[in-house]
Scaffold this active site. Structure first.
Site, PDB file in Angstrom:
ATOM      1  N   SER A 280       0.822  -1.382   0.134  1.00 36.75           N
ATOM      2  CA  SER A 280       0.097  -0.171  -0.034  1.00 36.75           C
ATOM      3  C   SER A 280       0.895   1.452   0.024  1.00 36.75           C
ATOM      4  O   SER A 280       1.862   1.222   0.680  1.00 36.75           O
ATOM      5  CB  SER A 280      -0.894  -0.125   1.439  1.00 36.75           C
ATOM      6  OG  SER A 280      -1.527   1.298   1.254  1.00 36.75           O
ATOM      7  N   LYS A 286       1.094  -3.422   4.922  1.00 37.83           N
ATOM      8  CA  LYS A 286       0.049  -4.223   4.020  1.00 37.83           C
ATOM      9  C   LYS A 286       0.783  -4.838   2.837  1.00 37.83           C
ATOM     10  O   LYS A 286       1.858  -4.778   2.643  1.00 37.83           O
ATOM     11  CB  LYS A 286      -0.743  -3.167   2.990  1.00 37.83           C
ATOM     12  CG  LYS A 286      -1.772  -2.510   3.682  1.00 37.83           C
ATOM     13  CD  LYS A 286      -2.892  -3.420   4.549  1.00 37.83           C
ATOM     14  CE  LYS A 286      -3.851  -4.173   3.480  1.00 37.83           C
ATOM     15  NZ  LYS A 286      -4.691  -3.156   2.721  1.00 37.83           N
TER      16      LYS A 286
END
Length: 474
Positions: A280, A286
């Site tokens: 991300s 992420k």
């Protein structure tokens, strides 16, 4: 553009309008058919020699010029011009520039109608095999993971609810079975597509090219089409190819959905290799299964292409109509989509790491061993309808006390039904439950190993088919 720049201009007093040509000119992607059109042109030149329209020397000169054009196209030194309406116009212009009036002789006895049908059919028969090879790479990735996890137990689901334990290899090979049918469908499609449209000309057949069976053989077909109108006016072979592609896309999407779930923090079954995941731009923690998500999205394109083709065919009068030009747009997108998705999926599956301990821990969540209790009672003469009811009460008993089936003692069992005793617990492990399903096609490790061996044997035959193609390949 002037009237002289198109193949159909002879009866017109003025050239086509810019608006007409903007709509009529082939999309740039269509020019990928040039090598297949050149191969068909070589066969057609030989047919014209047989028909007496070309001398042997003229035929050889045309073949040499066509080969030179192919080399120039492959090298990127020969490109279509903005004034070329389609691939056929492009190649005739280039041939005429090389040979002068001799290049114009090649058009005799054929039409863009049979050329267009033939070019795309040759392309799809070639690319269909390449798709199979890419799919086999994914199959090998699934088989490799399955081989590692024959003994790994995992929760099996129905309705996305925990159901019964299974071998994780069995779960992986369920996807491989669907892909095996996709390959079989492609092989079946190819058998039906192995008829050449050449010789059909515009629609009625050719008064010059009268031996289409010879050019068909040269191009790797089983023979010519039986009916010249059908040859130029039908595209069911394209629609069927698109169905095979769409079904493949659906199967890829289902695998992608599972991997997306398996790699989530909620499941924690697998970890994706860094090379096959993304992050991300704002959340540093992420790790996203983007390949799986993109695959699900691209599957929609494959399904949409099939719908486009079927809708374009619906209600068309025979023989050729320009509506049929939609065949190339849909077919190319299907080929390109699968060419991008399949290698990415194969890499993601091949490199993912499976958390065997987490799989086993979750294998009994949600009372997945309840069926073992019911089966144990049934083997002792209790009607299964009654065994089912007893086991249901046992599950409710465990829920009320917030314990698992494996935590029950003799007193707990007897409190639910006097026919239950401690021996039932010998089967209340995921390994025992998986091992008990040892019928053909079941999840017992030895049966899964047999399934894997059969699949790998099929891979060999499928790979041989995909790599053995008698038609032109570029």
């Amino acid at each position: 553009m002037t009237a002289a720049n198109v193949l159909w201009a002879s009866r017109f007093r003025a050239g086509p309008s810019p608006e007409l040509m903007a709509l009529s000119r082939s999309d740039a992607s269509h020019f990928r058919l040039a090598p297949y059109d050149l191969a068909a042109s070589v066969s057609h030149a030989r047919e014209l020699v047989r028909a007496g329209l070309l001398t042997q020397a003229e035929g050889e000169a045309i073949e040499a010029a066509l080969a030179a054009l192919g080399s120039e196209i492959a090298a990127g030194t020969l490109l279509p011009a903005d004034t070329d309406e389609d691939v056929h116009t492009f190649l005739e212009r280039a041939l005429t520039e090389k040979l002068g009036p001799l290049g114009g002789k090649l058009r005799a006895g054929r039409s863009r109608n049979d050329q267009a049908a033939n070019d795309l059919k040759l392309y799809l028969r070639d690319r269909g095999r390449r798709i199979v090879l890419d799919l086999l790479a994914l199959q090998e990735a699934l088989a490799l993971q399955a081989e590692r996890h024959l003994e790994s137990v995992a929760p099996g689901f129905t309705h996305l609810q925990p159901a019964q334990p299974v071998s994780f290899a069995h779960q992986l090979l369920a996807h491989a079975q669907g892909f095996a049918r996709d390959i079989a469908r492609m092989q079946d499609w190819d058998r039906r597509a192995a008829r050449s449209p050449l010789g059909a000309a515009a629609l009625a057949g050719s008064a010059i090219a009268k031996q289409p069976e010879l050019s068909a053989r040269e191009l790797g077909y089983d023979g010519p089409c039986e009916n010249s109108i059908d040859a130029v006016g039908s595209r069911d072979h394209v629609a069927e190819f698109l169905f095979v592609a769409a079904m493949m896309g659906v199967n890829l999407s289902r695998l992608a959905e599972e991997i997306f779930l398996w790699s989530s923090r909620q499941f924690r079954w697998v970890e994706l290799d860094d090379a096959f995941a993304t992050g991300s731009s704002i959340m540093p923690q992420k790790k996203n299964a983007d390949i799986a998500e993109l695959t699900r999205g691209r599957a929609a394109r494959l399904v949409g292409g099939l719908g486009t083709m079927l809708t374009a065919l619906k209600g068309l009068p025979f023989a050729y109509n320009r509506d049929l030009a939609e065949d190339k747009r849909a077919a190319f997108e299907a080929v390109d989509t699968l060419g991008a998705v399949l290698p990415a999926m194969a890499g993601m599956v091949r490199t993912m790491r499976v958390d065997v301990d987490e799989l086993r821990r979750q294998a009994t969540d949600g009372f997945t061993l309840a069926t073992e209790v019911a089966d144990w009672l049934a083997r002792r003469g209790v009607p299964f309808s009654e065994a089912h009811e007893i086991t249901g009460r046992l599950v409710r008993y465990c829920e009320d006390r917030r314990i698992g089936l494996e935590d029950l003692d003799e007193e707990d069992l007897a409190a639910v039904d006097a026919r239950l005793n401690a021996s039932v617990k010998t089967g209340l492990t995921p390994e025992a439950a998986v091992g008990a399903r040892d019928g053909y096609g079941g999840t017992a490790p030895r049966r899964v190993a047999e399934q894997l061996a059969r699949l790998r044997s099929d891979f060999d035959g499928q790979r041989a088919w995909a790599m053995c193609y008698d038609g032109p390949r570029y």
